[in-house]
Enzyme design. Structure first.
Site, PDB file in Angstrom:
ATOM      1  N   HIS A  17       0.845  -1.215   0.000  1.00  0.00           N
ATOM      2  CA  HIS A  17       0.000   0.000   0.000  1.00  0.00           C
ATOM      3  C   HIS A  17       0.877   1.261   0.000  1.00  0.00           C
ATOM      4  O   HIS A  17       0.615   2.200  -0.738  1.00  0.00           O
ATOM      5  CB  HIS A  17      -0.882   0.053   1.255  1.00  0.00           C
ATOM      6  CG  HIS A  17      -1.899  -1.038   1.383  1.00  0.00           C
ATOM      7  ND1 HIS A  17      -2.012  -1.821   2.509  1.00  0.00           N
ATOM      8  CD2 HIS A  17      -2.874  -1.465   0.537  1.00  0.00           C
ATOM      9  CE1 HIS A  17      -3.014  -2.675   2.353  1.00  0.00           C
ATOM     10  NE2 HIS A  17      -3.549  -2.492   1.171  1.00  0.00           N
ATOM     11  N   LYS A  41     -16.731  -5.835  11.905  1.00  0.00           N
ATOM     12  CA  LYS A  41     -16.613  -7.053  12.716  1.00  0.00           C
ATOM     13  C   LYS A  41     -15.567  -8.028  12.180  1.00  0.00           C
ATOM     14  O   LYS A  41     -15.074  -8.858  12.902  1.00  0.00           O
ATOM     15  CB  LYS A  41     -17.975  -7.755  12.784  1.00  0.00           C
ATOM     16  CG  LYS A  41     -18.926  -7.051  13.731  1.00  0.00           C
ATOM     17  CD  LYS A  41     -20.243  -7.795  13.853  1.00  0.00           C
ATOM     18  CE  LYS A  41     -21.324  -6.819  14.265  1.00  0.00           C
ATOM     19  NZ  LYS A  41     -22.432  -6.758  13.307  1.00  0.00           N
ATOM     20  N   ARG A  90      -2.469  -6.363  -8.363  1.00  0.00           N
ATOM     21  CA  ARG A  90      -1.397  -7.350  -8.201  1.00  0.00           C
ATOM     22  C   ARG A  90      -1.576  -8.409  -9.291  1.00  0.00           C
ATOM     23  O   ARG A  90      -1.631  -8.075 -10.455  1.00  0.00           O
ATOM     24  CB  ARG A  90      -1.457  -7.975  -6.801  1.00  0.00           C
ATOM     25  CG  ARG A  90      -0.952  -7.039  -5.724  1.00  0.00           C
ATOM     26  CD  ARG A  90      -1.422  -7.469  -4.366  1.00  0.00           C
ATOM     27  NE  ARG A  90      -2.881  -7.338  -4.279  1.00  0.00           N
ATOM     28  CZ  ARG A  90      -3.591  -7.523  -3.187  1.00  0.00           C
ATOM     29  NH1 ARG A  90      -2.995  -7.868  -2.072  1.00  0.00           N
ATOM     30  NH2 ARG A  90      -4.901  -7.365  -3.201  1.00  0.00           N
ATOM     31  N   SER A 128      -2.714  -7.699   3.190  1.00  0.00           N
ATOM     32  CA  SER A 128      -2.948  -7.560   4.632  1.00  0.00           C
ATOM     33  C   SER A 128      -3.271  -8.926   5.234  1.00  0.00           C
ATOM     34  O   SER A 128      -2.841  -9.240   6.346  1.00  0.00           O
ATOM     35  CB  SER A 128      -4.120  -6.607   4.887  1.00  0.00           C
ATOM     36  OG  SER A 128      -3.843  -5.341   4.359  1.00  0.00           O
TER      37      SER A 128
HETATM   38  P1  ADP Z   1      -9.887  -3.720  -0.194  1.00  0.00           P
HETATM   39  O1  ADP Z   1     -10.500  -4.477   0.920  1.00  0.00           O
HETATM   40  O2  ADP Z   1     -10.712  -2.541  -0.651  1.00  0.00           O
HETATM   41  O3  ADP Z   1      -9.381  -4.532  -1.360  1.00  0.00           O
HETATM   42  P2  ADP Z   1      -7.133  -3.453   0.673  1.00  0.00           P
HETATM   43  O4  ADP Z   1      -6.691  -2.698   1.867  1.00  0.00           O
HETATM   44  O5  ADP Z   1      -6.954  -4.934   0.682  1.00  0.00           O
HETATM   45  O6  ADP Z   1      -8.636  -3.016   0.481  1.00  0.00           O
HETATM   46  O7  ADP Z   1      -6.432  -2.883  -0.623  1.00  0.00           O
HETATM   47  C1  ADP Z   1      -6.616  -1.555  -1.040  1.00  0.00           C
HETATM   48  C2  ADP Z   1      -6.057  -1.404  -2.449  1.00  0.00           C
HETATM   49  O8  ADP Z   1      -4.653  -1.614  -2.426  1.00  0.00           O
HETATM   50  C3  ADP Z   1      -6.618  -2.408  -3.474  1.00  0.00           C
HETATM   51  O9  ADP Z   1      -6.741  -1.757  -4.725  1.00  0.00           O
HETATM   52  C4  ADP Z   1      -5.563  -3.478  -3.530  1.00  0.00           C
HETATM   53  O10 ADP Z   1      -5.557  -4.140  -4.785  1.00  0.00           O
HETATM   54  C5  ADP Z   1      -4.311  -2.624  -3.357  1.00  0.00           C
HETATM   55  N1  ADP Z   1      -3.202  -3.413  -2.828  1.00  0.00           N
HETATM   56  C6  ADP Z   1      -3.191  -4.220  -1.747  1.00  0.00           C
HETATM   57  N2  ADP Z   1      -1.995  -4.801  -1.581  1.00  0.00           N
HETATM   58  C7  ADP Z   1      -1.212  -4.371  -2.618  1.00  0.00           C
HETATM   59  C8  ADP Z   1       0.138  -4.641  -3.046  1.00  0.00           C
HETATM   60  N3  ADP Z   1       0.920  -5.497  -2.397  1.00  0.00           N
HETATM   61  N4  ADP Z   1       0.586  -4.000  -4.158  1.00  0.00           N
HETATM   62  C9  ADP Z   1      -0.230  -3.170  -4.841  1.00  0.00           C
HETATM   63  N5  ADP Z   1      -1.503  -2.876  -4.508  1.00  0.00           N
HETATM   64  C10 ADP Z   1      -1.994  -3.477  -3.411  1.00  0.00           C
END
Ligand code: ADP
Length: 160
Positions: A17, A41, A90, A128
């Site tokens: 991120h 939750k 990704r 995450s």
């Molecule tokens: P959501 O639940 O909305 O997918 P995330 O917090 O998992 O939220 O991810 C937010 C954004 O960041 C999404 O567009 C996801 O694809 C992107 N993202 C998550 N991890 C990575 C990563 N390692 N590299 C690039 N983008 C990422």
């Protein structure tokens, strides 16, 4: 002023991120990181904790703000006067969901564009969920998340 919103769960923020945030901050005048309050939750960290961790981890980038939202992302984005939504991509597995989101958003907010940024290849398999899983079993997550998040996971899960 070109304002972009980068929405997500950020439970917790990872270095994948952060990489997207840093790159987006070089393209747009202001990047608002918007933590979704939805599904409280099913998350490990509360909205407040996720916002605080993001603020600490992005404090050195001047044109980045951290906020949270509930309800429709389209309403939030329009209320902020933003024209762009940033999402990270990704592997191909992200594509179907992201396409669905982007097309739905286009229907709800036709003037807003979703812009995709490709992951840094260092973080292609970083999420995450994987961080929480590894930390939960006491594995080393150094280098995968900002240092403040590493400490927060240690407190929450007794890991690292
Ligand atoms: P959501 O639940 O909305 O997918 P995330 O917090 O998992 O939220 O991810 C937010 C954004 O960041 C999404 O567009 C996801 O694809 C992107 N993202 C998550 N991890 C990575 C990563 N390692 N590299 C690039 N983008 C990422």
């Amino acid at each position: 002023m070109l304002i972009a919103v980068y929405p997500g769960s950020f439970d917790p923020v990872t270095n994948g991120h952060i990489d997207i945030i840093k790159r987006a901050s070089k393209i747009f005048d202001l990047v608002i990181i918007a933590v979704g309050k939805h599904a409280e939750k099913n998350v490990l960290f509360s909205t407040e904790e996720r916002v605080t961790m993001l603020r600490e981890a992005t404090g050195d980038i001047v044109n980045v703000e951290v906020d949270f939202f509930g309800g429709l992302l389209s309403d939030y984005v329009m209320a902020k006067g933003a024209k762009i939504i940033v999402r990270g991509l990704r592997a191909v597995t992200d594509f179907d969901y992201e396409l669905q989101m982007a097309l739905t958003l286009k229907k709800l907010a036709p003037t807003v564009e979703t812009v995709f940024m490709m992951t840094n290849n260092k973080y292609i398999y970083l999420s995450s969920s994987i961080v929480k899983e590894v930390a939960g079993y006491g594995g080393c997550i150094h280098g995968l998340v900002p240092e403040n998040v590493e400490k927060a996971l240690e407190c929450k899960l007794g890991a690292v």
